[in-house]
Design a protein around this motif. Structure first.
Motif, mmCIF file in Angstrom:
data_model
loop_
_atom_site.group_PDB
_atom_site.id
_atom_site.type_symbol
_atom_site.label_atom_id
_atom_site.label_comp_id
_atom_site.label_asym_id
_atom_site.label_seq_id
_atom_site.Cartn_x
_atom_site.Cartn_y
_atom_site.Cartn_z
ATOM 1 N N ARG A 169 1.502 -2.061 -6.478
ATOM 2 C CA ARG A 169 0.299 -1.231 -6.370
ATOM 3 C C ARG A 169 0.351 0.030 -7.147
ATOM 4 N N HIS A 170 1.615 0.316 -7.486
ATOM 5 C CA HIS A 170 1.603 1.600 -8.494
ATOM 6 C C HIS A 170 1.764 1.148 -9.924
ATOM 7 N N GLY A 171 1.583 0.026 -10.190
ATOM 8 C CA GLY A 171 1.591 -0.426 -11.633
ATOM 9 C C GLY A 171 2.700 -1.131 -12.254
ATOM 10 N N PHE A 172 4.017 -1.005 -11.492
ATOM 11 C CA PHE A 172 5.044 -1.663 -12.005
ATOM 12 C C PHE A 172 4.992 -3.330 -11.996
ATOM 13 N N GLU A 173 5.477 -3.835 -13.169
ATOM 14 C CA GLU A 173 5.438 -5.212 -13.313
ATOM 15 C C GLU A 173 6.909 -5.704 -13.363
ATOM 16 N N ILE A 174 7.273 -6.929 -12.762
ATOM 17 C CA ILE A 174 8.548 -7.591 -12.572
ATOM 18 C C ILE A 174 8.882 -7.987 -14.095
ATOM 19 N N LEU A 175 10.126 -7.559 -14.201
ATOM 20 C CA LEU A 175 10.736 -7.941 -15.517
ATOM 21 C C LEU A 175 11.363 -9.299 -15.516
ATOM 22 N N GLY A 176 12.107 -9.551 -14.286
ATOM 23 C CA GLY A 176 13.248 -10.551 -14.022
ATOM 24 C C GLY A 176 13.899 -10.425 -12.875
ATOM 25 N N THR A 177 14.867 -11.220 -12.553
ATOM 26 C CA THR A 177 15.564 -10.914 -11.411
ATOM 27 C C THR A 177 16.972 -10.789 -11.741
ATOM 28 N N ILE A 178 17.977 -10.167 -11.212
ATOM 29 C CA ILE A 178 19.345 -10.432 -11.334
ATOM 30 C C ILE A 178 20.118 -10.433 -10.095
ATOM 31 N N GLN A 179 21.051 -11.681 -9.990
ATOM 32 C CA GLN A 179 21.544 -12.291 -8.932
ATOM 33 C C GLN A 179 23.034 -12.740 -9.764
ATOM 34 N N ILE A 180 24.118 -12.091 -8.911
ATOM 35 C CA ILE A 180 25.447 -12.353 -9.792
ATOM 36 C C ILE A 180 26.289 -12.854 -8.222
ATOM 37 N N GLY A 181 26.912 -13.950 -8.432
ATOM 38 C CA GLY A 181 27.743 -14.629 -7.351
ATOM 39 C C GLY A 181 27.084 -14.247 -6.024
ATOM 40 N N SER A 182 27.928 -13.462 -5.154
ATOM 41 C CA SER A 182 27.425 -13.321 -3.810
ATOM 42 C C SER A 182 26.471 -12.083 -3.729
ATOM 43 N N SER A 183 25.927 -11.446 -4.813
ATOM 44 C CA SER A 183 24.960 -10.606 -4.521
ATOM 45 C C SER A 183 23.641 -10.711 -4.091
ATOM 46 N N PRO A 184 22.753 -9.814 -3.153
ATOM 47 C CA PRO A 184 21.655 -9.902 -3.253
ATOM 48 C C PRO A 184 20.668 -9.794 -4.639
ATOM 49 N N VAL A 185 19.488 -9.897 -4.597
ATOM 50 C CA VAL A 185 18.753 -10.125 -5.663
ATOM 51 C C VAL A 185 18.159 -8.530 -5.929
ATOM 52 N N LEU A 186 18.346 -8.275 -7.298
ATOM 53 C CA LEU A 186 17.724 -6.942 -7.790
ATOM 54 C C LEU A 186 16.796 -7.245 -8.637
ATOM 55 N N THR A 187 15.769 -6.507 -8.510
ATOM 56 C CA THR A 187 14.547 -6.692 -9.115
ATOM 57 C C THR A 187 14.227 -5.553 -10.155
ATOM 58 N N PRO A 188 14.425 -5.912 -11.728
ATOM 59 C CA PRO A 188 14.017 -4.731 -12.524
ATOM 60 C C PRO A 188 12.310 -4.717 -12.837
ATOM 61 N N MET A 189 11.819 -3.563 -12.574
ATOM 62 C CA MET A 189 10.429 -3.469 -12.865
ATOM 63 C C MET A 189 10.157 -2.266 -13.708
ATOM 64 N N LEU A 190 9.184 -2.413 -14.608
ATOM 65 C CA LEU A 190 8.540 -1.612 -15.610
ATOM 66 C C LEU A 190 7.094 -1.213 -15.385
ATOM 67 N N ARG A 191 6.888 0.123 -15.624
ATOM 68 C CA ARG A 191 5.438 0.520 -15.448
ATOM 69 C C ARG A 191 5.114 0.929 -16.937
ATOM 70 N N PRO A 192 4.441 0.208 -17.615
ATOM 71 C CA PRO A 192 4.271 0.577 -19.095
ATOM 72 C C PRO A 192 3.422 2.085 -18.964
ATOM 73 N N PRO A 193 3.394 2.749 -20.229
ATOM 74 C CA PRO A 193 2.639 4.325 -20.292
ATOM 75 C C PRO A 193 1.374 4.039 -20.059
ATOM 76 N N ARG A 194 0.718 4.843 -19.255
ATOM 77 C CA ARG A 194 -0.762 4.729 -19.301
ATOM 78 C C ARG A 194 -1.212 6.158 -19.428
ATOM 79 N N PRO A 195 -2.347 6.526 -19.575
ATOM 80 C CA PRO A 195 -3.114 7.801 -19.779
ATOM 81 C C PRO A 195 -3.105 8.367 -18.514
ATOM 82 N N ALA A 196 -3.214 9.657 -18.578
ATOM 83 C CA ALA A 196 -3.173 10.362 -17.478
ATOM 84 C C ALA A 196 -4.714 10.464 -16.867
ATOM 85 N N ALA A 197 -4.754 10.479 -15.821
ATOM 86 C CA ALA A 197 -6.103 10.483 -15.131
ATOM 87 C C ALA A 197 -6.852 11.787 -15.513
ATOM 88 N N SER A 198 -8.068 11.767 -15.593
ATOM 89 C CA SER A 198 -8.972 12.965 -16.233
ATOM 90 C C SER A 198 -9.368 13.730 -14.915
#
Length: 198
Positions: A169-198
């Protein structure tokens, strides 16, 4: 809905912020996979929080909401968590059976981490008694306005699937998922630069 005020916390408030985030992460899948034993979790989590986010105090980017309902620790461009201390704390306190998986998690996290200048959110949480009241959104809005004023990207890894819709909702996009062996899933997310609200 009443607006929730957010301000920068001072280093003098570090123990209060740490206690709040420790409570917020008490049922977090990744935190409790790493520190399954309750006594170890309560003893070690404040040190992990310090290693992950204490540098945020130097840039006035540890944010708290009214009445310490929630907190977020943002690291500015060029500032990294104390990975050596994080690694040592996990290796000294986690179940030895998961240590190779932990190493794999750190390696995968490093591969997703952006190389362009960005703000990094290692920790955000609300007091469990205050969750669902809009505190997370208020913290995100406050910090992302600063990112936008600087024209900077924002990055995080979601350690709890329930929080992904908030970040989206705040503009982050999922880049993929990380899950190794017994670990839970970790989700890296990026919000690209955007212009400041005027």
């Amino acid at each position: 809905m009443t607006s929730i005020a957010v301000r920068s916390a001072s280093r003098d408030e570090e123990s209060a912020v740490s206690a709040l985030i420790t409570l917020a992460f008490a049922t977090d899948p990744m935190a409790r996979w790493s520190l399954r034993d309750p006594q170890a979790y309560l003893a070690v989590m404040p040190d992990l929080i310090r290693a992950f986010g204490a540098a945020a105090y130097d840039s006035d980017s540890t944010y708290v909401s009214d009445g310490f309902g929630g907190a977020a620790m943002w690291l500015p461009p060029g500032v990294q968590p104390d990975i050596e201390t994080l690694d040592r704390l996990i290796k000294e306190n986690a179940d030895p059976a998961i240590l190779s998986d932990v190493d794999g998690m750190f390696e995968s996290m490093a591969r997703y981490h952006p190389t362009d200048p960005h703000w990094y959110l290692p920790l955000i949480g609300a007091d469990p008694t205050r969750q669902g009241q809009g505190i997370g959104s208020a913290l995100m809005h406050h910090a992302l306005a600063r990112c936008d004023r600087a024209g900077a990207a924002a990055y995080l890894e979601s350690s709890n699937p329930r929080n992904i819709p908030l970040y989206q909702r705040h503009g982050f996009e999922i880049l993929g998922t990380i899950q190794i062996g017994s670990s839970p899933v970790l989700t890296p997310m990026l919000r690209p630069p955007r212009p400041a609200a005027s």
